[in-house]
Scaffold this motif. Sequence first.
Motif, PDB file in Angstrom:
ATOM      1  N   CYS A  19      47.405  40.861  48.300  1.00 33.48           N
ATOM      2  CA  CYS A  19      48.238  41.034  47.301  1.00 33.48           C
ATOM      3  C   CYS A  19      47.285  41.367  46.027  1.00 33.48           C
ATOM      4  O   CYS A  19      46.428  40.628  45.633  1.00 33.48           O
ATOM      5  CB  CYS A  19      48.883  39.840  47.044  1.00 33.48           C
ATOM      6  N   ARG A  21      48.189  41.087  42.991  1.00 30.44           N
ATOM      7  CA  ARG A  21      48.423  39.877  41.753  1.00 30.44           C
ATOM      8  C   ARG A  21      47.775  38.690  42.140  1.00 30.44           C
ATOM      9  O   ARG A  21      46.941  38.274  41.301  1.00 30.44           O
ATOM     10  CB  ARG A  21      50.026  39.617  41.707  1.00 30.44           C
ATOM     11  N   CYS A  22      47.761  38.192  43.345  1.00 29.81           N
ATOM     12  CA  CYS A  22      47.288  36.778  43.452  1.00 29.81           C
ATOM     13  C   CYS A  22      46.180  36.863  44.456  1.00 29.81           C
ATOM     14  O   CYS A  22      45.307  35.774  44.232  1.00 29.81           O
ATOM     15  CB  CYS A  22      48.343  35.837  44.049  1.00 29.81           C
ATOM     16  N   LYS A  24      46.101  36.131  47.565  1.00 32.90           N
ATOM     17  CA  LYS A  24      46.261  35.276  48.638  1.00 32.90           C
ATOM     18  C   LYS A  24      47.103  35.744  49.745  1.00 32.90           C
ATOM     19  O   LYS A  24      46.807  35.816  50.716  1.00 32.90           O
ATOM     20  CB  LYS A  24      46.714  33.964  48.102  1.00 32.90           C
ATOM     21  N   ARG A  37      57.223  42.343  49.662  1.00 30.91           N
ATOM     22  CA  ARG A  37      56.930  41.333  48.747  1.00 30.91           C
ATOM     23  C   ARG A  37      55.914  40.381  49.265  1.00 30.91           C
ATOM     24  O   ARG A  37      55.820  40.368  50.525  1.00 30.91           O
ATOM     25  CB  ARG A  37      58.176  40.436  48.055  1.00 30.91           C
ATOM     26  N   CYS A  38      55.153  40.026  48.011  1.00 29.51           N
ATOM     27  CA  CYS A  38      53.968  38.990  48.602  1.00 29.51           C
ATOM     28  C   CYS A  38      54.623  37.635  49.050  1.00 29.51           C
ATOM     29  O   CYS A  38      55.391  36.983  48.651  1.00 29.51           O
ATOM     30  CB  CYS A  38      53.236  38.674  47.464  1.00 29.51           C
ATOM     31  N   SER A  40      53.002  35.063  49.055  1.00 29.14           N
ATOM     32  CA  SER A  40      52.253  33.738  48.294  1.00 29.14           C
ATOM     33  C   SER A  40      52.948  33.497  46.942  1.00 29.14           C
ATOM     34  O   SER A  40      53.411  32.810  46.720  1.00 29.14           O
ATOM     35  CB  SER A  40      50.930  33.962  48.264  1.00 29.14           C
ATOM     36  N   CYS A  41      52.877  34.733  46.395  1.00 30.61           N
ATOM     37  CA  CYS A  41      53.360  34.850  44.804  1.00 30.61           C
ATOM     38  C   CYS A  41      54.622  35.349  44.423  1.00 30.61           C
ATOM     39  O   CYS A  41      55.106  35.469  43.616  1.00 30.61           O
ATOM     40  CB  CYS A  41      52.206  35.406  43.876  1.00 30.61           C
ATOM     41  N   GLY A  42      55.253  36.193  45.506  1.00 27.98           N
ATOM     42  CA  GLY A  42      56.738  36.915  45.359  1.00 27.98           C
ATOM     43  C   GLY A  42      56.535  38.105  44.793  1.00 27.98           C
ATOM     44  O   GLY A  42      57.593  38.855  44.345  1.00 27.98           O
ATOM     45  N   GLN A  43      55.323  38.655  44.206  1.00 33.03           N
ATOM     46  CA  GLN A  43      55.209  40.040  43.747  1.00 33.03           C
ATOM     47  C   GLN A  43      55.997  41.012  44.773  1.00 33.03           C
ATOM     48  O   GLN A  43      55.457  41.173  45.926  1.00 33.03           O
ATOM     49  CB  GLN A  43      53.844  40.500  43.449  1.00 33.03           C
TER      50      GLN A  43
END
Length: 131
Positions: A19, A21-22, A24, A37-38, A40-43
């Motif tokens: 991802c 953004r994160c 992870k 969506r990710c 881990s972070c929900g992006q």
Amino acid sequence: MSINRPLKAAVLRGWRRCCPRCGKGALLHKYLKVHDRCGSCGQELHHHRADDGPAYLTILIVGHILAPLLHVVFVQFRPEPWIMASGFGAGSVVLCLYLLPRIKGGVVAFQWARKLNGFGTDASGNVLKTR
């Protein structure tokens, strides 16, 4: 509108197929399919519009690596044509299969970092304010 997402870090995360953004969560599944969506972070990642860009860049890079190498091998060693064809054919396939998902991850991460194709909007389509 200022751009405040880290480009270099995001593209490196995308290269690792994580991802942007994160770093992870997994960006890709089934080799080239981008998760919506990710995990881990929900992006949200469904906004991406990579289309044929990663394939074009992969072919461009592989061609620029293998064409000079092909010339050097031919001039220096003069192998049989079938050896050259099979060796460089296999090499190009392996290199393309290795690079394609990494380049796609980088392209999606670039779009995320620069807020392109909907990455700069909220769920209702409104443009997100930056600080």
